[in-house]
Design a protein around this motif. Structure first.
Motif, PDB file in Angstrom:
ATOM      1  N   ASP A 213       3.768   2.005  -5.603  1.00  0.00           N
ATOM      2  CA  ASP A 213       4.059   0.448  -4.458  1.00  0.00           C
ATOM      3  C   ASP A 213       2.722   0.053  -4.908  1.00  0.00           C
ATOM      4  O   ASP A 213       1.926   1.170  -3.853  1.00  0.00           O
TER       5      ASP A 213
ATOM      6  N   VAL B 175       0.449  -3.918  -5.005  1.00  0.00           N
ATOM      7  CA  VAL B 175      -0.098  -5.169  -4.753  1.00  0.00           C
ATOM      8  C   VAL B 175      -0.593  -5.374  -5.613  1.00  0.00           C
ATOM      9  O   VAL B 175      -1.140  -4.903  -6.824  1.00  0.00           O
TER      10      VAL B 175
ATOM     11  N   ARG C  33       4.171  -7.348  -3.342  1.00  0.00           N
ATOM     12  CA  ARG C  33       4.491  -6.177  -2.872  1.00  0.00           C
ATOM     13  C   ARG C  33       5.861  -5.527  -4.200  1.00  0.00           C
ATOM     14  O   ARG C  33       5.878  -5.977  -4.185  1.00  0.00           O
TER      15      ARG C  33
ATOM     16  N   ARG D 142       7.385  -2.560  -5.923  1.00  0.00           N
ATOM     17  CA  ARG D 142       8.255  -1.078  -5.421  1.00  0.00           C
ATOM     18  C   ARG D 142       9.407  -0.339  -5.847  1.00  0.00           C
ATOM     19  O   ARG D 142      10.082   0.102  -5.647  1.00  0.00           O
TER      20      ARG D 142
ATOM     21  N   PHE E 220      -1.192  -0.391  -2.512  1.00  0.00           N
ATOM     22  CA  PHE E 220      -0.977  -0.154  -1.072  1.00  0.00           C
ATOM     23  C   PHE E 220      -1.287   0.309  -0.227  1.00  0.00           C
ATOM     24  O   PHE E 220      -0.588   1.638  -0.464  1.00  0.00           O
TER      25      PHE E 220
ATOM     26  N   GLN F 216      -0.946   1.583   3.164  1.00  0.00           N
ATOM     27  CA  GLN F 216      -0.192   1.695   4.759  1.00  0.00           C
ATOM     28  C   GLN F 216      -1.518   1.541   5.919  1.00  0.00           C
ATOM     29  O   GLN F 216      -2.421   2.029   5.899  1.00  0.00           O
TER      30      GLN F 216
ATOM     31  N   TRP G  13       3.608  -6.783   6.080  1.00  0.00           N
ATOM     32  CA  TRP G  13       2.603  -6.440   5.595  1.00  0.00           C
ATOM     33  C   TRP G  13       1.140  -6.455   5.155  1.00  0.00           C
ATOM     34  O   TRP G  13      -0.056  -6.453   5.020  1.00  0.00           O
TER      35      TRP G  13
END
Length: 292
Positions: A140, A142, A156, A158, A182, A184, A210
């Protein structure tokens, strides 16, 4: 005195606010465009724009966004700012600070080298190394353009197949791969606006997704930063040499992380949630640093 404003558009919101405050302070704003500058080297040496000699007729210049440009144009514009500074004209921000902040790699590396908290990041030209970083960061990440602002060009990733394809395509187009974990952050981050060693205004940016950039639809909310946050912003500006900057911070499960220092920040969104006249603060600082 005449105060120069390097700007892509003299009628843009921020440029108009600066112009109005310069006039209120009893001085003359002078809009400048990089593509109208002429530099004479030799006899007689000069740096001019639309008939005025910048080093003789201006007392200080402020650089609004350098703007979209080719590699040639980018290097020339930065070199031009260095030339102006060497000629005795104060430039805000200093060209050395603008250089450091333009590259996400350079600015983040300097912040990390001085012990400030930053997200885990891998920078490479090798798509296989970028893919390794993708796995190491838990699948995960960016991906950001090395040069860019306002959240444009950020993706992003994933999915392993998508990541492999994106890294391969960016490599084919000769882009450097800037891969960041990434974090949270709950769809929010913090922007602190620094002028002359002081955090003059701050906000949280709240977004449904996000990406937390105002340009992409995030909502500004007023914020009074803690002493820890303010010190983080001031230390970052000190390291990078910025007199004026927008400092971006996210709050991770393990604490605050610096994500970016913008040496040519806009403030329209921030102005909507603060009583501080940001343009007036900037102009007061410019006057204090101008040639007498």
């Amino acid at each position: 005195m005449k105060i120069g404003i390097f700007t892509r558009n003299e009628h843009s919101w921020c440029s108009r606010k600066l112009r109005d405050e310069i006039i209120k302070a009893g001085h003359e704003p002078y809009p400048l465009k990089f593509n109208r500058i002429r530099v004479n080297i030799g006899s007689p040496p000069s740096i001019s724009c639309d008939g005025i000699d910048l080093t003789k007729d201006l007392s200080i210049v402020i650089v609004r966004p350098i703007g979209r440009c080719s590699v040639d144009e980018c290097f020339f514009r930065i070199d031009l700012l260095h030339k102006l500074e060497r000629s005795g004209l104060p430039v805000i921000n200093k060209p050395s600070a603008i250089e450091k902040c333009m590259s996400k790699f350079t600015s983040l590396a300097l912040l990390e080298e001085h012990g400030l908290p930053v997200p885990k990041t891998v920078v490479t030209e090798n798509p296989l190394e970028a893919l390794k970083a993708y796995y190491e960061m838990g699948g995960d990440v960016v991906v950001k353009p090395l040069y860019g602002s306002r959240g444009f060009g950020i993706s992003r990733l994933r999915d392993e197949d998508v990541a492999r394809r994106v890294f391969s395509d960016l490599h084919f187009m000769r882009h450097v791969l800037y891969v960041q974990e990434f974090v949270q952050h709950g769809g929010r981050d913090i922007r602190m606006f620094v002028v002359g060693g002081e955090v003059i205004a701050s906000m949280q940016r709240l977004a449904p997704g996000w990406k937390t950039n105002i340009a992409l639809g995030a909502k500004p909310v007023p914020l009074i930063p803690s002493e820890e946050l303010a010190n983080l912003a001031l230390k970052a500006c000190e390291i990078l040499g910025c007199d004026i900057a927008g400092v971006d911070v996210i709050e991770s499960p393990s604490g605050y992380l610096l994500t970016e220092v913008n040496s040519q920040p806009g403030w329209m969104g921030l102005q909507a949630v603060t009583r501080v006249n940001i343009a007036a603060k900037i102009v007061k600082f410019l006057i204090s640093k101008a040639k007498k």
